[in-house]
Design a protein around this motif. Structure first.
Motif, PDB file in Angstrom:
ATOM      1  N   GLU A 160       0.825  -1.209   0.000  1.00  0.00           N
ATOM      2  CA  GLU A 160       0.000   0.000   0.000  1.00  0.00           C
ATOM      3  C   GLU A 160       0.855   1.252   0.000  1.00  0.00           C
ATOM      4  N   GLN A 161       2.062   1.127   0.539  1.00  0.00           N
ATOM      5  CA  GLN A 161       2.947   2.294   0.576  1.00  0.00           C
ATOM      6  C   GLN A 161       4.385   1.819   0.460  1.00  0.00           C
ATOM      7  N   MET A 162       5.175   2.497  -0.359  1.00  0.00           N
ATOM      8  CA  MET A 162       6.582   2.164  -0.528  1.00  0.00           C
ATOM      9  C   MET A 162       7.340   3.436  -0.884  1.00  0.00           C
ATOM     10  N   THR A 163       8.503   3.608  -0.266  1.00  0.00           N
ATOM     11  CA  THR A 163       9.374   4.738  -0.576  1.00  0.00           C
ATOM     12  C   THR A 163      10.715   4.193  -1.034  1.00  0.00           C
TER      13      THR A 163
ATOM     14  N   LEU B 217      -4.275   5.101 -12.408  1.00  0.00           N
ATOM     15  CA  LEU B 217      -2.930   5.497 -11.977  1.00  0.00           C
ATOM     16  C   LEU B 217      -2.775   6.999 -12.129  1.00  0.00           C
ATOM     17  N   LYS B 218      -2.193   7.594 -11.118  1.00  0.00           N
ATOM     18  CA  LYS B 218      -1.751   8.982 -11.208  1.00  0.00           C
ATOM     19  C   LYS B 218      -0.227   9.015 -11.120  1.00  0.00           C
ATOM     20  N   VAL B 219       0.375   9.798 -11.983  1.00  0.00           N
ATOM     21  CA  VAL B 219       1.819  10.004 -11.965  1.00  0.00           C
ATOM     22  C   VAL B 219       2.071  11.462 -11.614  1.00  0.00           C
ATOM     23  N   ASN B 220       2.669  11.665 -10.448  1.00  0.00           N
ATOM     24  CA  ASN B 220       2.928  13.019  -9.944  1.00  0.00           C
ATOM     25  C   ASN B 220       1.645  13.846  -9.920  1.00  0.00           C
ATOM     26  N   GLY B 221       0.553  13.179  -9.510  1.00  0.00           N
ATOM     27  CA  GLY B 221      -0.728  13.864  -9.363  1.00  0.00           C
ATOM     28  C   GLY B 221      -1.547  13.978 -10.622  1.00  0.00           C
TER      29      GLY B 221
ATOM     30  N   GLU C  91      14.276  13.176 -10.922  1.00  0.00           N
ATOM     31  CA  GLU C  91      14.176  14.104  -9.792  1.00  0.00           C
ATOM     32  C   GLU C  91      13.280  13.557  -8.692  1.00  0.00           C
ATOM     33  N   GLY C  92      12.898  12.301  -8.792  1.00  0.00           N
ATOM     34  CA  GLY C  92      11.941  11.727  -7.859  1.00  0.00           C
ATOM     35  C   GLY C  92      10.526  11.883  -8.391  1.00  0.00           C
ATOM     36  N   GLY C  93       9.566  11.292  -7.693  1.00  0.00           N
ATOM     37  CA  GLY C  93       8.193  11.388  -8.167  1.00  0.00           C
ATOM     38  C   GLY C  93       7.248  10.580  -7.305  1.00  0.00           C
ATOM     39  N   ARG C  94       6.025  10.474  -7.793  1.00  0.00           N
ATOM     40  CA  ARG C  94       4.985   9.791  -7.023  1.00  0.00           C
ATOM     41  C   ARG C  94       4.088   9.014  -7.980  1.00  0.00           C
TER      42      ARG C  94
ATOM     43  N   ILE D  22       5.408   5.338  -3.863  1.00  0.00           N
ATOM     44  CA  ILE D  22       4.435   4.491  -4.543  1.00  0.00           C
ATOM     45  C   ILE D  22       3.349   4.116  -3.548  1.00  0.00           C
ATOM     46  N   THR D  23       2.118   4.393  -3.887  1.00  0.00           N
ATOM     47  CA  THR D  23       0.995   4.027  -3.022  1.00  0.00           C
ATOM     48  C   THR D  23      -0.029   3.242  -3.836  1.00  0.00           C
TER      49      THR D  23
END
Length: 703
Positions: free
Chosen positions: A625-628, A655-659, A675-678, A639-640
């Motif tokens: 459910e959550q991973m960093t 799916l959302k990538v960086n919102g 640069e990182g992301g979500r 990653i959620t």
């Protein structure tokens, strides 16, 4: 370091077997490999009682199962001795607890190596050595050769100290039938067996040993610097565990508490980090200010998904490894596809270091890398035929380095059966040439870009549209010098080994391995539905084609994403993961292959899959459910997932990538890694075709 075990002629690739007799505890191993054993050198064995002949079999079974933690190993021997092991980078600590009623001896065997019983000529040899004892320490060297990479003589130096002065020291040499120089000698040397018996009063003996590829004096310096007299098993274990925590395990964190999934995550991180070996400062072949890495076993196994994960989790080490590959080219003439004991070999398919360099380049690895030199190394692979090392397993061309079948590649645009592994090499050479085109583009070598991109399409020259199996037509097959296709059953690869047309994969699998030119594979498959039909047949367990234990199958479950059926990619990849991976002795689908198997499951857990040599990552489905993921320099990938779980409700709903709402079954390096992301997944139990946007790139196809 670890135990070397012998059982009924079974190869112990990394020393360990769960059953059998322990022949010694040695200081060098390659963990998780196949092929044939390598190393198992600088050995000790605790022996009880009077020893009249040290050349007889003194191996001993276990009294009970071994115990281990990260940075620690413990064995209970049937002779009553308890052995504990811990280590630093260049030194090892042995702790022996002998039974009080028995004479305590430590056998130091300079000639000890891990044997091979396969009968393929890959067994290691002992070519000579020396052991000196000055009453305070012993030092010397062993010269060894061969093994899986067919290495010529190489030398390892050692230096050892005991916590208690031996009451008796006897050095020996011999050939197994005669014994010489047995007694209180100060030194002994020879090409026959060489070693020493050190006998002690008391029951608790500590042995500290340093090693070096440079000299026995350097081994002593390594020992004194890393294992001072006060070092203990406990302190070394704690230090090792702290380092593993800081440098490896902390790179991925999660709030999830599923013990099985956590165990698989962190055990896999451990397994993929065991080799290659950072030998910077221990290169005996040339002086250089560049980093130096050895024990690459092999890029054929690793380039598909392991090196890409190293680039994510260990960006500093990854850059060092790229620089090391280029420096090996400068001094040894070619980059390795595999390397052990400071020697290139063996190359199973293409020159796959090219793919690793291309992957680093397109993802922005620069730093201290000399990319013009790196490109020169790639061009040499592509243009210069390496000298034939006359490997008995494949005597037609070099298995040491480079591309042995390059003459056919340049003359015909395909590889004829005069070369072994002709078809699988052709597919890999195509990928290698695509890698050159990628770096050539970045460096501004426009003529080379066109040249190598065109050559990367040569795999098509092996495609026979009339070859058929399972009501599917079109497969890569052998091709003769006159251009005619040679009949080949797409479900049969013969022995699938060195002398065959396909290496560790069937024609059906290799027909799907031109991952830079997938649009062409789709076209050859009569479009989307034909491509899905082909993948369904490949993945159907009843057809016995897909093999997650062999790397040519690694990417296959994810290929559905190229026709926007990401749901099928998740269905198949999750089935493969759950059916073939777990905790315990059967938790991997075969040999680790130097971490290749572990990195495959790690990408599955993360929910992405890399296309090496490209900036593309195919989207899977995360397990947690959550991973960093720590990316270095303070950057992270978050990653959620919501609405599902890893066992039943794992299909991506959205799916959302960086919102931003996402409609593509792929992302790029720049999206979330640069640069990182979500990544925010919504999962569910029902398949959903949410990938309605642009399909993943197929760059060699012109898209």
């Amino acid at each position: 370091m670890g135990p070397d075990v012998q059982l009924n002629g079974t190869d112990a690739y990394s020393g360990y077997l769960p059953d059998g007799n322990i022949t010694g505890f040695s200081m060098m191993h390659e963990s998780g490999t196949g092929g044939a054993p390598k190393y198992g050198v600088v050995s000790q064995l605790p022996v009880v009682g009077n020893i009249s002949n040290p050349l007889v079999d003194l191996s001993v079974p276990r009294a009970s199962a071994d115990e281990a933690e990260v940075g620690y190993y413990k064995s209970f021997l049937a002779n009553g001795v308890t052995v504990q092991l811990a280590a630093t980078e260049h030194a090892a600590l042995y702790s022996y607890e002998f039974p009080p009623s028995q004479k305590a001896n430590v056998l130091v065997d300079v000639s000890h190596v891990l044997p091979s019983f396969r009968g393929l000529g890959w067994g290691q040899g002992y070519a000579g050595g020396e052991l000196k004892w000055d009453g305070e320490k012993y030092q010397g060297h062993g010269i060894h050769n061969n093994g899986w990479n067919l290495s010529p003589d190489w030398t390892i130096y050692f230096c050892g100290r005991f916590s208690t002065k031996p009451k008796e020291s006897r050095l020996f040499s011999g050939n197994g039938t005669t014994l010489s120089s047995y007694g209180n000698q100060s030194s002994v040397a020879g090409s026959e067996r060489v070693g020493g018996i050190f006998s002690f009063n008391g029951t608790h003996i500590i042995s500290r040993v340093g090693i070096s590829f440079i000299s026995s004096n350097k081994a002593c310096k390594n020992l004194d610097a890393e294992l001072p007299a006060g070092a203990t098993i406990q302190s070394l274990k704690q230090k090792a565990q702290k380092r593993w925590d800081q440098e490896v395990f902390s790179k991925i964190s999660t709030t999830d508490t599923n013990v099985t999934n956590l165990g698989l995550l962190y055990t896999s991180l451990y397994g993929m980090h065991l080799i290659p070996s950072n030998r910077t400062g221990e290169n005996p072949k040339w002086n250089s200010t560049e980093p130096y890495y050895d024990d690459i076993f092999t890029f054929w196994d690793l380039f598909r998904c392991t090196t890409a994960l190293v680039g994510v989790l260990q960006p500093v080490a990854f850059e060092e490894q790229i620089r090391s590959l280029i420096d090996i080219f400068r001094h040894d003439g070619y980059m390795p596809d595999a390397r052990s004991s400071n020697y290139n070999g063996r190359t199973q398919g293409g020159s796959n270091a090219d793919n690793v360099l291309a992957d680093a380049y397109v993802k922005g690895v620069r730093g201290a890398v000399n990319w013009e030199d790196g490109y020169a190394a790639m061009v040499k692979d592509a243009e210069v035929t390496p000298l034939n090392n006359h490997d008995p397993s494949a005597p037609d061309s070099s298995t040491k380095e480079g591309r042995g079948a390059i003459p056919d590649w340049l003359q015909y645009g395909y590889i004829t059966p005069r070369f072994s592994r002709a078809v699988s090499r052709a597919v890999e050479y195509s990928v290698n040439d695509f890698s050159l085109s990628q770096v050539a583009t970045g460096l501004g070598h426009s003529d080379d870009t066109a040249k190598y991109l065109n050559r990367s399409l040569n795999w098509r020259n092996h495609w026979n549209p009339r070859a058929s199996a399972l009501n599917i037509s079109g497969f890569v097959v052998p091709r003769a010098e006159n251009g005619s296709f040679i009949h080949q059953d797409p479900l049969d690869c013969g022995g699938c080994y060195w002398g065959d047309a396909y290496y560790e994969g069937k024609p059906f699998e290799y027909s799907m391995n031109a991952h830079h030119d997938i649009d062409t594979v789709i076209a050859y498959s009569n479009g989307t539905e034909g491509f899905i039909k082909r993948l369904d047949a490949l993945m159907d367990p009843a057809n016995d084609i897909f093999d997650v234990g062999n790397e040519p199958s690694f990417t296959s479950p994810y290929l559905y994403s190229f026709v926007n059926r990401q749901d099928l990619a998740v269905q198949q990849s999750r089935r493969v993961a759950k059916d073939n991976y777990g905790l315990g002795p059967t938790g991997l689908p075969g040999n680790s292959d130097a971490g290749a198997m572990q990195s495959w499951i790690l990408w599955n857990i993360i929910g992405l899959y890399p296309m090496t040599g490209q900036t593309t990552f195919l989207v899977g489905s995360p397990w947690f459910e959550q991973m960093t993921i720590q990316l270095g320099e303070g950057k992270t990938l978050e990653i959620t997932s919501s609405g599902g779980n890893s066992d039943t409700a794992f299909y991506v709903q959205s799916l959302k990538v960086n919102g931003v709402e996402w409609d593509r079954g792929w992302i790029t390096w720049d999206d979330v890694f640069k640069e990182g992301g979500r990544l925010e997944f919504v999962l569910g139990s029902e398949k959903k075709v949410w990938t309605t946007g642009e399909r993943p790139p197929s760059p060699a196809s012109g898209r």
